[in-house]
Design an enzyme around this catalytic site. Structure first.
Site, PDB file in Angstrom:
ATOM      1  N   SER A 162       0.836  -1.197   0.000  1.00  0.00           N
ATOM      2  CA  SER A 162       0.000   0.000   0.000  1.00  0.00           C
ATOM      3  C   SER A 162       0.869   1.244   0.000  1.00  0.00           C
ATOM      4  O   SER A 162       2.095   1.152   0.040  1.00  0.00           O
ATOM      5  CB  SER A 162      -0.905  -0.005   1.233  1.00  0.00           C
ATOM      6  OG  SER A 162      -0.111   0.136   2.394  1.00  0.00           O
ATOM      7  N   LYS A 163       0.225   2.352  -0.015  1.00  0.00           N
ATOM      8  CA  LYS A 163       0.949   3.638  -0.150  1.00  0.00           C
ATOM      9  C   LYS A 163       2.043   3.818   0.879  1.00  0.00           C
ATOM     10  O   LYS A 163       3.066   4.434   0.603  1.00  0.00           O
ATOM     11  CB  LYS A 163      -0.005   4.839  -0.046  1.00  0.00           C
ATOM     12  CG  LYS A 163      -1.315   4.691  -0.744  1.00  0.00           C
ATOM     13  CD  LYS A 163      -2.394   4.138   0.190  1.00  0.00           C
ATOM     14  CE  LYS A 163      -3.157   3.023  -0.511  1.00  0.00           C
ATOM     15  NZ  LYS A 163      -3.563   1.922   0.372  1.00  0.00           N
ATOM     16  N   ARG A 164       1.804   3.284   2.046  1.00  0.00           N
ATOM     17  CA  ARG A 164       2.794   3.549   3.077  1.00  0.00           C
ATOM     18  C   ARG A 164       4.105   2.803   2.841  1.00  0.00           C
ATOM     19  O   ARG A 164       5.093   3.037   3.528  1.00  0.00           O
ATOM     20  CB  ARG A 164       2.234   3.224   4.463  1.00  0.00           C
ATOM     21  CG  ARG A 164       2.056   1.774   4.741  1.00  0.00           C
ATOM     22  CD  ARG A 164       1.152   1.556   5.945  1.00  0.00           C
ATOM     23  NE  ARG A 164       0.727   0.188   6.008  1.00  0.00           N
ATOM     24  CZ  ARG A 164       1.506  -0.803   6.450  1.00  0.00           C
ATOM     25  NH1 ARG A 164       2.710  -0.543   6.868  1.00  0.00           N
ATOM     26  NH2 ARG A 164       1.070  -2.039   6.445  1.00  0.00           N
TER      27      ARG A 164
END
Length: 489
Positions: free
Chosen positions: A253-255
């Site tokens: 995911s984005k993180r």
RNA sequence: GGCCCUAUGGUCAAGCGGUCAAGACGCCGCCCUCUCAAGGCGGAAUCGGGAGUUCGAUUCUCCCUAGGGUCACCA
């Protein structure tokens, strides 16, 4: 039915193009291409609440940049359109009615509140899901209530006993007890189909032979089969793909960093490199080949090479693919990528020779396109207060004092060179070293430091001086000489 | 928690009963070299655990463990 392989990429315009989606699209494309089949693009916009403006455009742009050309789709049409689900609403409704008529589905009038209460009540229980409250309502009565305007959904009537099994092309035979299956919603109260339902209907209508998707759908696949059976449709070949995880083992995911295709491109990665990396993240050719162009993938891809275990997305390896692709580019093409930054650094237009040289210097050293300006930073100007300690180099046997002497000797010769070319500068410096009976490094090192003021540069003294030009080179030597002189006195 | 899937070095992975268990990224060392890269050479590093089956298990079966997925009027 014809034996032509048909696959589809069916994204929903609810966000940016994630690398996981892109990899699915790539595999779908390849499965079709490798056997001369068709690759279809279908837009699944059945969730009216989650539409994201611009998402559709991003899908087209990404496919385009990657070269994943579809044969049928909303933009180019095809024999089985429309290819946008929101334009097929009537059809889903008709199909759902068919199921009701056949006893495979029923209307459900349960409210959202009741379902929420149910969920709350079921916490911790083994079977969680709809309690089939409306399953046995009289069909005619239900139809009447619906006709009277009472909001309702249409649910699939699952068998209560027995098992459903299917064979996945990568995971093999999978069996699930029917008691595990919920009476899932097929048609929402707003008249839109759910993903599961629309998928089955459309895949059949569009003659999709290979349903390729992430393994998160593995456990809901039995429901699909039951739907196909209820319709009497032929069941397609399922190809489930292992998930892509982040460094910590969690779903990417984005993180974890940039996970969108566009983001990666903006971060300086080539589409070819991204695709190449994605190809090998979950698929192996069986031999040691690693670099694949799209055309090569179309030749080499096999479903049997797909992996079953989840893969961790490794930015380091992606970087290596990027470097490899960058190095493999035609020098002219690579040089063109440097033009903008080079001219910015130069403050004027670059000549062909300068462009060629800059390209030659950067091509083996560049990791990302976005690094070009930084690589050329030394060209801008000599740092006024660079560390004079840089002149001290043990292996080169140089220090500030010896460098000063060397630079003084070199200066006149450089000023007097007939022409300021790479060859000539190179020849002159080598001759100087020979003449003085010192190693090349003893003349190259001081000069490189003097004109760049940096310990690391994308090229040696000769390349730097060449690109800098005679005037600037001499000016920098003088500047450095002044500082070196100031050291002593 | 129920169900489903997965399990070879740090990462991607080849292997499909008998291998000194490929290769790549990363890491380390050496060579090349006017720095850094690139390139060349070499090195460290892997079969999660336990029962079976078998003459022989990384490979087949079962259990355990670990990780992941899924249980929506989201896709």
């Amino acid at each position: 039915m014809s034996g032509t392989v048909r696959t589809r990429f069916a994204p929903s315009p609810t966000g940016f193009m994630h690398v996981g989606n892109l990899r699915s699209a790539l595999y779908e494309y390849l499965i079709a291409r490798v056997s001369g089949g068709q690759f279809v693009l279908r837009i699944e916009d059945t969730d009216q609440k989650r539409q994201v403006p611009g998402a559709l455009e991003a899908i087209y742009a990404t496919l385009e940049q990657c070269g994943l050309q579809h044969d049928e789709g909303p933009d180019i049409g095809g024999p089985y359109g429309p290819y946008v689900q929101s334009e097929r609403l009537e059809h889903y409704r008709d199909e759902a009615e068919k199921l009701i008529a056949g006893g495979h589905a029923y209307r459900c009038f349960c409210t959202a509140e009741r379902l929420e209460y149910l969920r709350w009540q079921q916490e911790g229980q083994s079977f969680q899901g709809y309690d089939r409250h409306c399953r046995d309502l009289d069909p005619d009565e239900a139809a009447a209530r619906a006709a009277a305007g009472e909001p309702c959904v249409i649910r699939q009537r699952m068998p209560l006993e027995g098992q459903t099994e299917f064979v996945d092309a990568v995971y093999g035979r999978i069996t699930v007890d029917n008691s595990e299956l919920e009476d899932q919603i097929l048609l929402k109260s707003d008249g839109f189909p759910t993903y599961n339902f629309a998928n089955v209907v459309d895949d059949h209508d569009m003659h999709i032979t290979h349903v390729v998707r992430g393994s998160e759908y593995l456990s809901s696949t039995p429901k699909y089969n039951l739907l196909y059976e209820a319709f009497g449709y032929e069941i397609p070949t399922y190809v489930h793909l292992p998930l892509i995880l982040g460094k910590d083992g969690q779903k990417l995911s984005k993180r974890h960093g940039a996970t969108g295709f566009t983001e990666l491109v903006e971060a300086g990665y080539l589409p070819e490199a991204i695709l190449n990396y994605l190809l090998l993240l979950g698929w192996s050719p069986g031999d040691t080949e690693e670099i694949f162009s799209l055309a090569e993938m179309e030749q080499a891809f096999t479903i049997s090479g797909l992996s079953r275990s989840p893969a961790t997305f490794d930015y380091g390896k992606l970087l290596w693919f990027n470097q490899s692709w960058l190095r493999g580019e035609e020098p002219e093409q690579f040089a063109r990528r440097c033009r903008g930054a080079l001219e910015d650094a130069l403050g004027r237009e670059a000549t062909d020779a300068e462009l060629e040289l800059a390209g030659r210097m950067l091509q083996p050293r560049l990791e990302r396109l976005t690094d070009i300006p930084a690589q050329l930073e030394w060209l801008q100007e000599l740092p006024e207060d660079y560390d004079l300690g840089l002149f001290t180099h043990k292996k080169m046997k140089t220090d500030a004092a010896s460098s000063r002497l060397m630079l003084e000797r070199l200066r006149a010769g450089l000023a007097a060179l007939e022409s300021w070319t790479e060859e000539e500068i190179h020849a002159f410096l080598l001759a100087a070293a020979k003449e003085q009976g010192v190693k090349n490094g003893q003349v190259m090192w001081p000069l490189r430091i003097a004109i760049s003021g940096r310990s690391v540069t994308p090229g040696g003294a000769v390349e730097l001086a060449t690109l800098l030009g005679r005037k600037e080179t001499l000016r920098r030597i003088d500047l450095s000489l002044d500082r070196l002189a100031g050291l002593r006195s």
